[in-house]
Design a protein around this motif. Structure first.
Motif, short mmCIF file in Angstrom:
data_model
loop_
_atom_site.label_atom_id
_atom_site.label_comp_id
_atom_site.label_asym_id
_atom_site.label_seq_id
_atom_site.Cartn_x
_atom_site.Cartn_y
_atom_site.Cartn_z
N SER A 85 -21.69 -30.04 -0.26
CA SER A 85 -20.58 -29.20 -0.68
C SER A 85 -20.22 -28.20 0.42
O SER A 85 -21.10 -27.76 1.17
CB SER A 85 -20.94 -28.44 -1.96
OG SER A 85 -21.22 -29.33 -3.02
N PHE A 104 -12.68 -26.41 -7.81
CA PHE A 104 -13.03 -27.07 -6.55
C PHE A 104 -12.03 -28.16 -6.20
O PHE A 104 -11.54 -28.24 -5.07
CB PHE A 104 -14.45 -27.66 -6.65
CG PHE A 104 -14.89 -28.35 -5.39
CD1 PHE A 104 -15.46 -27.64 -4.36
CD2 PHE A 104 -14.73 -29.72 -5.25
CE1 PHE A 104 -15.85 -28.27 -3.19
CE2 PHE A 104 -15.12 -30.37 -4.09
CZ PHE A 104 -15.69 -29.64 -3.05
N LYS A 160 -22.58 -28.52 -7.32
CA LYS A 160 -22.83 -28.21 -5.92
C LYS A 160 -23.98 -29.07 -5.39
O LYS A 160 -24.96 -29.31 -6.08
CB LYS A 160 -23.21 -26.74 -5.76
CG LYS A 160 -22.10 -25.76 -6.01
CD LYS A 160 -22.52 -24.35 -5.62
CE LYS A 160 -23.79 -23.90 -6.34
NZ LYS A 160 -24.16 -22.51 -5.98
N SER A 207 -19.15 -22.83 -1.83
CA SER A 207 -18.80 -23.45 -3.11
C SER A 207 -19.56 -22.77 -4.24
O SER A 207 -20.72 -22.39 -4.09
CB SER A 207 -19.15 -24.95 -3.09
OG SER A 207 -18.37 -25.63 -2.13
#
Length: 419
Positions: free
Chosen positions: A319, A363, A315, A323
């Motif tokens: 980001s 992600f 992160k 997140s």
């Protein structure tokens, strides 16, 4: 004509999803374990057509294949209880040192006669990880264990269908020959993960009469040596992408390679290793650029789709809001510095790496390939949950990893002698 390792579309029809698991010892294997868990939750793992792996990636791929066989799920990677069926057994495996006693026992003759050390490692993989022969691998997905063919300088693949390289020849595991019958997953992992200079090259005894004529040799008289030397697959392709990037419609890359850092004042013997690091870095950068060059094209002309997540990601201020995972600073300074050895990993190291791989894969999949997610994956599955939430506190993580970069910690070495 495109070279065998080119990602450029050569007109062949693409289909299916290929997952590539990079090298990096137990560090990579545990990072990939977290990514595999998240892909399973998202319904992607069950749809894979290929699992291509190298070095540390081959270790977790061999374990996954064994779990698949044990679970009776020959045609799909579906598990009712991931923690009990996949994660816990692998954590028990990485808690035990694989390399210290075999290296100490054979150190005086390793590079002059490397096979005794490699045979010792192979027996450990066979006893602790998997006893399966290559012909016992599941039919789907197709597992591809990559090593480097030092004799011809190309990628060497162990699979259920065949073993070999396109420049040498192929051995077929189903053949009734001593060479074919000796082809096991344990041998494939050993060849794929025998990283130099710690381990010498594996010598595959391949008498000419046991190898078919190779049509790749235009003169009709192939040069087939009596033995072929194999070393760590990361020497040629540390992301294991070559076997799939001209076949798959989607290529997923789990990359556990450490970032290339600035260093100075190294002693001469470390400088020799630095030369190899620079060459490997250049090759890997070219492969990454080739992949990204394809992925950044407009979808209408893109040869194939895919994404890559890597160890140093985390992160940052850029980001998206919401997140999850570790910070980029923690990932680069601490997690990416974890050693790539095959010694015993602590509970903290295992949990942190699995968490990190889990959130990295999450992600990339949800933000770049959301169209792949199964329509029947509900909101609960889409919401990521740390496999080990007690190891998400970054102060605790820093403390747990303060010595994780040290390859030769006396306490670990001593424990390794009796593992």
């Amino acid at each position: 004509m495109n070279s065998p390792d080119s990602p450029i579309d050569d007109g062949a029809e693409r289909s299916g999803i290929g997952l590539c698991l990079s090298g990096g010892g137990f560090r990579a294997a545990l990072f990939h374990l977290g990514a595999l868990r998240r892909l399973h939750e998202l319904g992607i793992l069950q749809r894979l057509r290929w699992v291509s792996a190298v070095s540390g990636g081959s270790i977790i791929a061999g374990h996954l294949a064994q779990c698949q066989v044990d679970g009776g799920c020959d045609g799909t990677l579906h598990f009712d209880n991931w923690q009990a069926q996949v994660s816990d057994p692998f954590r028990r495996f990485t808690m035990r040192d694989m390399r210290t006693w075999p290296v100490v026992k054979h150190v005086l003759w390793n590079w002059w006669a490397p096979n005794p050390l490699l045979n010792c490692l192979e027996s450990r993989y066979r006893d602790r990880l998997t006893k399966l022969g290559l012909q016992e691998l599941p039919k789907s997905p197709e597992y591809l264990f990559c090593a480097t063919d030092m004799t011809f300088g190309v990628n060497w693949v162990f699979s259920r269908a065949r073993v070999g390289s396109y420049k040498a020849a192929y051995i077929y595991p189903t053949d009734d020959s001593p060479v074919a019958r000796s082809m096991t997953i344990a041998k494939a992992i050993t060849a794929s993960a025998c990283f130099p200079p710690l381990f010498g090259p594996m010598k595959i005894v391949s008498p000419r009469k046991m190898l078919p004529r190779n049509p790749a040799h235009s003169d009709g008289a192939p040069i087939l040596p009596e033995t072929i030397a194999l070393t760590d697959g990361g020497v040629y392709d540390n992301m294991a992408i070559e076997p799939v990037w001209k076949k798959a419609a989607t290529v997923l890359v789990s990359d556990c390679g450490a970032p290339f850092e600035f260093v100075e004042g190294r002693p001469p013997w470390r400088s020799l290793l630095r030369y190899n690091e620079v060459l490997s870095r250049q090759t890997q950068s070219l492969r990454i650029r080739a992949l990204q060059g394809v992925w950044k094209r407009e979808s209408s002309v893109r040869a194939f789709d895919g994404t890559r997540w890597h160890l140093a990601s985390g992160k940052s201020a850029k980001s998206p809001v919401g997140s999850e995972g570790y910070s980029e600073e923690l990932a680069k300074r601490y997690i990416a510095a974890i050693r790539t050895d095959l010694d015993n990993f602590s509970e903290g190291e295992m949990s942190i790496l699995e968490n990190h791989g889990y959130f990295n894969a999450d992600f990339r999949m949800r933000h770049e390939l959301h169209q792949l997610l199964e329509s029947n994956v509900g909101p609960e599955s889409l919401r990521p949950k740390a496999p080990y939430p007690e190891w998400m506190d970054e102060v605790r993580v820093r403390e747990a990893l303060k010595n994780s970069n040290r390859r030769f910690l006396p306490s670990r070495l001593w424990q390794g002698l009796f593992a």
